[in-house]
Design a protein around this motif. Sequence first.
Motif, mmCIF file in Angstrom:
data_model
loop_
_atom_site.group_PDB
_atom_site.id
_atom_site.type_symbol
_atom_site.label_atom_id
_atom_site.label_comp_id
_atom_site.label_asym_id
_atom_site.label_seq_id
_atom_site.Cartn_x
_atom_site.Cartn_y
_atom_site.Cartn_z
ATOM 1 N N LEU A 138 0.818 -1.213 0.000
ATOM 2 C CA LEU A 138 0.000 0.000 0.000
ATOM 3 C C LEU A 138 0.849 1.260 0.000
ATOM 4 O O LEU A 138 0.459 2.286 -0.572
ATOM 5 C CB LEU A 138 -0.939 0.001 1.213
ATOM 6 N N SER A 139 2.007 1.205 0.635
ATOM 7 C CA SER A 139 2.881 2.382 0.663
ATOM 8 C C SER A 139 3.383 2.737 -0.729
ATOM 9 O O SER A 139 3.628 3.911 -1.034
ATOM 10 C CB SER A 139 4.065 2.136 1.596
ATOM 11 N N ALA A 140 3.527 1.719 -1.581
ATOM 12 C CA ALA A 140 3.955 1.984 -2.954
ATOM 13 C C ALA A 140 2.825 2.568 -3.789
ATOM 14 O O ALA A 140 3.059 3.323 -4.743
ATOM 15 C CB ALA A 140 4.475 0.702 -3.599
ATOM 16 N N LEU A 141 1.589 2.223 -3.426
ATOM 17 C CA LEU A 141 0.429 2.658 -4.210
ATOM 18 C C LEU A 141 -0.360 3.767 -3.535
ATOM 19 O O LEU A 141 -1.366 4.221 -4.097
ATOM 20 C CB LEU A 141 -0.504 1.457 -4.452
ATOM 21 N N ALA A 146 2.762 11.811 0.120
ATOM 22 C CA ALA A 146 3.769 11.498 1.138
ATOM 23 C C ALA A 146 4.743 10.495 0.562
ATOM 24 O O ALA A 146 4.425 9.759 -0.377
ATOM 25 C CB ALA A 146 3.105 10.938 2.395
ATOM 26 N N LEU A 147 5.951 10.456 1.129
ATOM 27 C CA LEU A 147 6.991 9.521 0.698
ATOM 28 C C LEU A 147 7.211 9.580 -0.820
ATOM 29 O O LEU A 147 7.247 8.568 -1.498
ATOM 30 C CB LEU A 147 6.635 8.083 1.132
ATOM 31 N N HIS A 148 7.340 10.814 -1.317
ATOM 32 C CA HIS A 148 7.660 11.028 -2.726
ATOM 33 C C HIS A 148 6.632 10.356 -3.639
ATOM 34 O O HIS A 148 6.940 9.427 -4.398
ATOM 35 C CB HIS A 148 9.069 10.508 -3.033
ATOM 36 N N LYS A 149 5.412 10.855 -3.547
ATOM 37 C CA LYS A 149 4.279 10.246 -4.237
ATOM 38 C C LYS A 149 4.528 10.044 -5.729
ATOM 39 O O LYS A 149 4.286 8.957 -6.274
ATOM 40 C CB LYS A 149 3.030 11.122 -4.042
ATOM 41 N N SER A 150 4.999 11.075 -6.428
ATOM 42 C CA SER A 150 5.149 10.974 -7.882
ATOM 43 C C SER A 150 6.138 9.877 -8.262
ATOM 44 O O SER A 150 5.917 9.132 -9.229
ATOM 45 C CB SER A 150 5.612 12.312 -8.457
#
Length: 420
Positions: A138-141, A146-150
Amino acid sequence: MTVSTPRPDGIAGVRWKIPFVVLNISCLALFAYSWKLVSDAGHDLVYIYFQPLVPVLLMLWLWGVNVGYFETSGIKYDALFGNEERRFLLRGDQIFELAAAATTLTSGSAAAFVMALTVQNTKLASLIPVGLYGCLVLSALCPFNALHKSTRLHFSSTFRRVVLPVQSVTFSDFILADILTSLAKAFADIHRASCLMTTGDTLAGYINGTVRDPEKICSRASWHVNLVLALPYLFRLCQCVIVSQVTGDRNQLRNALKYSTAIPVIGLSMVKYHVSMESWTGFWWKLWILASVVNTLYSYYWDIEMDWDVPWFSQCGKATGGFLKSPTLKTDAMYTASFYKWAIGSNFFMRIAWIYKLSSHLRYNKNVNFLVAVIEVCRRFQWVFIRVECGLNKLQDSQKGHTIRGEKVYHVIEQHGSNI
């Protein structure tokens, strides 16, 4: 050589935040204390659920080291990426931030898992790996900013392009697919762990003794585990075929052949679980040895001569006093001669370890499994340095030979990135 002004926010500018250090030290301390109180069955489950993530995390950390080195050395590695891709590249310190977050989540989950086992709370323990794997996906998607979304979303898009190789191949596609081949065993182990998570109350049964061996539920000999192991090589093979069709470069077909040599090693290793010992030792084992030798030597040759553009086999330099010859290095080499010689020598032995990684019938010793996975990640780490140098040299040659400048060069890379 293509260089840029060194950036002060590379490796030298990375600040190790106190909360990260404190949290991970605390998690390791709790893990070490609880480990002594857990049964051997619990140890097996810790290995099954958490060991596969270590090579992935290590690869992320080392990619940050790669990028940080390029930045501090003034090496413009981003020239190898297309215009659109370069917008999403992270600095070395930003990669370390993501690696630190993922490492903290993993170490905290591992400590909580072991502590839950010590108090015999199997229901809680069974939820922790599921929660960890779910959070990482989920953190990747995650759609939140947040956490460098792009960059995360671009990575997800690149991953889909690798998994569905039906379009032109960019440099991002190629480099990610190559890294995935080094993580093939880790992903196969992640698949096994996910299989165990979805097969009912396996954890409680294993702890209580009703399930004697989790291998029987999600065996390394099963076709689907070995398919996951083979998929990264199939992805890369398809990329090579596509690039060959687009550019007409027949070397890409030879590169595809290299990746295809990994498939017989995987398949023949799986055969051992389905034939008698007499049949295995009398016939199939010999085929597996032959396939392993072909895969190792072909891959090693390709690393040196093609990926690194070091003509060691086709052209020999001065004799070193023994039967080996010194590789003829490029006059504009980016690194020292000792580094190339170390990389060439160590790469051979690391390629031999690669066979262990591909062969499911050899993977019984947990410590050796872990060591081999780490060795392959380290091999890829040093491979990146010379592969980037080779790509930049080819880019420079294309500029000289075809008087291509600026954005036109980047367009060439965007269309034929894997060919560079």
